[in-house]
Design an enzyme around this catalytic site. Structure first.
Site, PDB file in Angstrom:
ATOM      1  N   SER A   1       1.473  -1.255  -0.150  1.00  0.00           N
ATOM      2  CA  SER A   1      -0.148  -0.196   0.382  1.00  0.00           C
ATOM      3  C   SER A   1       0.266   1.220   0.208  1.00  0.00           C
ATOM      4  O   SER A   1       1.820   0.840   0.027  1.00  0.00           O
ATOM      5  CB  SER A   1      -0.714  -0.129   1.097  1.00  0.00           C
ATOM      6  OG  SER A   1      -2.234  -1.174   1.621  1.00  0.00           O
ATOM      7  N   GLY A   2       0.062   2.541   0.175  1.00  0.00           N
ATOM      8  CA  GLY A   2       1.380   3.162   0.009  1.00  0.00           C
ATOM      9  C   GLY A   2       1.086   4.289  -1.514  1.00  0.00           C
ATOM     10  O   GLY A   2       1.417   5.662  -2.388  1.00  0.00           O
TER      11      GLY A   2
ATOM     12  N   ASP B   1       7.390  -9.139  -3.715  1.00  0.00           N
ATOM     13  CA  ASP B   1       5.881  -8.633  -4.856  1.00  0.00           C
ATOM     14  C   ASP B   1       6.510 -10.163  -5.840  1.00  0.00           C
ATOM     15  O   ASP B   1       5.515 -11.175  -5.722  1.00  0.00           O
ATOM     16  CB  ASP B   1       5.986  -7.523  -5.856  1.00  0.00           C
ATOM     17  CG  ASP B   1       5.451  -6.888  -5.346  1.00  0.00           C
ATOM     18  OD1 ASP B   1       4.769  -6.641  -3.729  1.00  0.00           O
ATOM     19  OD2 ASP B   1       6.042  -5.385  -5.189  1.00  0.00           O
TER      20      ASP B   1
ATOM     21  N   HIS C   1       9.426   3.658  -2.968  1.00  0.00           N
ATOM     22  CA  HIS C   1       9.577   3.287  -1.440  1.00  0.00           C
ATOM     23  C   HIS C   1      10.844   3.726  -0.560  1.00  0.00           C
ATOM     24  O   HIS C   1      11.716   2.947  -0.203  1.00  0.00           O
ATOM     25  CB  HIS C   1       9.852   1.602  -1.958  1.00  0.00           C
ATOM     26  CG  HIS C   1       8.701   0.600  -2.291  1.00  0.00           C
ATOM     27  ND1 HIS C   1       8.909   0.302  -3.636  1.00  0.00           N
ATOM     28  CD2 HIS C   1       7.103   0.660  -2.062  1.00  0.00           C
ATOM     29  CE1 HIS C   1       8.006  -0.372  -3.909  1.00  0.00           C
ATOM     30  NE2 HIS C   1       7.299   0.002  -2.758  1.00  0.00           N
TER      31      HIS C   1
ATOM     32  N   ASP D   1      -0.746  43.804   2.045  1.00  0.00           N
ATOM     33  CA  ASP D   1      -0.466  44.167   0.710  1.00  0.00           C
ATOM     34  C   ASP D   1      -1.276  45.625   0.391  1.00  0.00           C
ATOM     35  O   ASP D   1      -1.429  46.102  -1.044  1.00  0.00           O
ATOM     36  CB  ASP D   1      -0.854  42.699   0.371  1.00  0.00           C
ATOM     37  CG  ASP D   1      -2.369  42.820   0.091  1.00  0.00           C
ATOM     38  OD1 ASP D   1      -2.846  43.036   1.449  1.00  0.00           O
ATOM     39  OD2 ASP D   1      -2.694  41.488  -0.419  1.00  0.00           O
TER      40      ASP D   1
ATOM     41  N   THR E   1      -8.814  41.913  -3.378  1.00  0.00           N
ATOM     42  CA  THR E   1     -10.054  42.371  -2.945  1.00  0.00           C
ATOM     43  C   THR E   1     -10.310  43.399  -3.475  1.00  0.00           C
ATOM     44  O   THR E   1     -10.886  43.891  -4.091  1.00  0.00           O
ATOM     45  CB  THR E   1     -10.102  42.241  -1.806  1.00  0.00           C
ATOM     46  OG1 THR E   1     -10.560  40.417  -0.797  1.00  0.00           O
ATOM     47  CG2 THR E   1     -11.537  41.916  -1.450  1.00  0.00           C
ATOM     48  N   SER E   2      -8.578  44.284  -3.259  1.00  0.00           N
ATOM     49  CA  SER E   2      -8.712  45.944  -3.458  1.00  0.00           C
ATOM     50  C   SER E   2      -9.118  46.276  -4.785  1.00  0.00           C
ATOM     51  O   SER E   2      -9.961  47.463  -4.983  1.00  0.00           O
ATOM     52  CB  SER E   2      -8.011  47.262  -2.654  1.00  0.00           C
ATOM     53  OG  SER E   2      -6.863  46.647  -2.798  1.00  0.00           O
TER      54      SER E   2
ATOM     55  N   GLY F   1      -7.274  50.644   3.770  1.00  0.00           N
ATOM     56  CA  GLY F   1      -7.952  50.555   2.496  1.00  0.00           C
ATOM     57  C   GLY F   1      -8.977  52.342   2.426  1.00  0.00           C
ATOM     58  O   GLY F   1      -9.001  52.614   1.621  1.00  0.00           O
TER      59      GLY F   1
END
Length: 585
Positions: free
Chosen positions: A57-58, A113, A224, A414, A456-457, A569
């Site tokens: 697994s992994g 395996d 691995h 910012d 946003t501004s 702002g």
């Protein structure tokens, strides 16, 4: 390397991850005791060769998430990075798949395996079943001298075997043909991976894995945490160049496993090892495709990028190239690769017909050039407007350190730089176009704001200015006035403020730039005096000092700094409006 995990119990982690596949793909079922994920019998419309794979697994979504119609019939899972035992595999072959038409077992070339799956295959053969086993070794990171008798490791190219062999089995092919085609894919696939970090296995103590240095990348690292071929400090361009050289340079006798000519049709698989962002994988894909074309003349007929075989959250990627061959049957490798598969691990969604005859039309730049902003008919003095704006923008640029200081206290720091970027952009634009139409003059400024101001501004200012231009056009259409005087601007500003309210709920008292903007608009409408309106904006900005924010990032930042400083702002806008009033005198 991150040693933090949401689930630290490796046994629970593996079982719950296997169970999740049955939740997202109704065609599958889980043998929890033996960690076998298998295809439900009624999800397979007719008897066919069964295809089994698996391993530690992994490496999700491989192997279990490749179980589904058109792909694997079953997958057997070991613990993290460890092979399942032979009894698990034997039970899968004998009890969890339809074996009437034979079984093909595909396993990657790792000793555990190969031995455990091999033992189960031999037991099944001894019981009278028709079973074949294919060992996949595609890793060019392991050269001939290093691999010796063991050979190359199996990595992400294995999923191409799963997909193609699974599709052929679903079409009713016999075991011999499915095995032959799977072998053909395996022999014509070469891969290599690279990683910026080793990974931490849940349940282990942190520090067991050796970490790479900050600027190092390990080329050829195994899935691995196995050592790679070399460590490098190359950038992406240099890294990809080295990886492709390992895969394709025929002068390297130790690694020239697959000769690919520019005339050969190929499939390129770019695989995320688990920890690379989708954004960065996009950049990696572009770099790989450009280099493989430029340096080797190879133009893949299929480019597949995504997460197929991981190393937990490995901060790396692997490349696989499959050179297409004639299958000797009516089904080409491409047909089988493109065939639908109902499994969550395969994510190549483009149809064969789209690859064969891709759309060629584009919408070129200027496609919408016929849609232009129209004059409003309201005139301004462009020289006076430029003079006033220049004064206001210079005042705003000079105030940047102060705005930034305020925003560092209550935001992310910012706001000042964003306002400064916009102001500098508009200053560059001033004087280049003696536009006397008020709306068109404003449009030119708005385009700079949209291009130079982000966050946003920037969005709020762009919405407001566009709405202001629309307000001017509305005012012009409703009257015969020719000059944009204070009354016209006030009405247009009022319309713009109303329009902006559809996109932000900000009102005076919320500690935003609206605390300065709204008083300006209100006072200009009442008195028609820009200086008084600017003073009202300044007073509104000052009132935000000590005001608790209810909108914007300040809400999330929190803290007690808002008692000492005004909203950055609102303060920046007040500085600009005051400068504008001064410039109009």
């Amino acid at each position: 390397m991150s040693s933090k995990h949401f689930i630290n119990d490796p046994t629970h982690l593996v079982l719950s991850a296997l169970h999740s596949i049955t939740l997202t793909n109704p065609t599958t079922a889980l043998d929890r005791t033996n960690k076998i994920l298998y295809l439900r019998p009624d999800a397979q419309p007719s008897p066919q060769v069964s295809l089994i794979s698996g391993g530690g697994s992994g490496h999700e979504p491989s192997f279990a998430a490749f179980v589904g119609p058109g792909a694997l019939s079953a997958a057997v899972a070991g613990t993290i990075f460890a092979s399942p035992n032979a009894d698990q595999v034997r039970r899968c072959i004998l009890e969890r798949v339809q074996a009437d038409r034979g079984v093909l077992v595909v396993v990657m070339n790792y000793t555990g395996d190969v031995l455990n799956f091999g033992m189960a295959v031999e037991k099944a053969k001894a019981a009278g079943l028709r079973v074949e086993m294919l060992v996949m070794g595609d890793d060019a990171g392991v050269g001939r001298s290093q691999g010796g008798k063991v050979g190359r490791r199996g990595i992400a190219g294995t999923v191409l075997v799963h997909k193609i062999a699974g599709a052929l089995a679903a079409k009713g092919a016999e075991l011999e043909e499915v095995y032959a085609v799977a072998k053909l894919v395996a022999e014509n696939t070469v891969s290599i991976g690279s990683s910026l970090s080793h990974v931490h296995v849940p349940g282990r103590e942190a520090g067991e894995e050796e970490e790479l240095k900050k600027d190092e990348v390990e080329i050829g690292m195994g899935i691995h945490n196995e050592p790679g071929s070399e460590k490098s400090t190359a950038d992406l361009k240099g890294l990809v160049k080295t990886m492709l050289k390992y895969m394709l340079d025929q002068s390297d006798k130790d690694r020239g496993f697959l000769e690919v000519k520019s005339s050969d049709e190929t499939v390129l698989l770019i695989n995320n090892l688990g920890g690379v962002s989708v954004l960065e994988m996009g950049g990696i894909t572009t770099e790989v495709v450009e280099q493989v074309s430029k340096d080797y003349g190879i133009k893949p007929v299929r480019i597949i990028a995504g997460t197929f075989m991981t190393s937990l959250n490995g901060l790396g990627f692997s490349l696989s190239i499959l050179k297409l061959q004639d299958t000797g049957s009516k089904h080409s490798l491409l047909d089988l690769l493109d065939a639908p598969a109902e499994c969550t691990g395969w994510s190549a969604a483009i149809k064969s017909s789209t690859w064969t005859k891709p759309p060629t039309q584009t919408l070129d730049e200027g496609h919408g050039a016929g849609i232009e902003n129209k004059p409003c008919g309201l005139q301004i003095d462009p020289q006076l407007a430029d003079k006033a704006l220049k004064h206001a923008l210079e005042k705003l640029i000079a105030a940047e350190p102060e705005v930034t200081k305020y925003d560092t206290v209550v935001g992310d720091g910012d706001c000042g730089t964003g306002l400064k970027r916009g102001a500098e952009g508009i200053l560059e634009k001033l004087g280049s176009d003696k536009q006397a139409d008020a709306a068109l003059y404003l449009d030119a400024i708005t385009s700079v704001v949209e291009d130079r101001m982000d966050g946003t501004s920037g969005a709020i200012y762009a919405i407001f200015l566009n709405a202001l231009a629309h307000g001017l056009r509305t005012q012009a259409s409703s009257s015969s006035q020719k000059q944009a005087d204070a009354k016209v601007w006030a009405a247009a500003l009022h319309d713009a403020l109303q329009a902006m309210s559809r996109y932000t709920p900000a009102k005076p008292g919320d500690r935003t730039l609206v605390d300065a903007l709204a008083p300006f608009v209100e006072e200009l409408g009442r008195s028609g005096d820009v200086r008084k309106a600017a003073a009202a904006a300044d007073e509104g900005a000052k009132k935000t000092k000590g005001m608790k924010a209810s909108l914007g990032r300040t809400v999330y930042v929190g803290g007690s700094g808002f008692e000492e400083v005004p909203d950055p702002g609102a303060h920046g806008l007040a500085v600009f409006l005051k400068g504008l009033a001064e410039g109009l005198e």
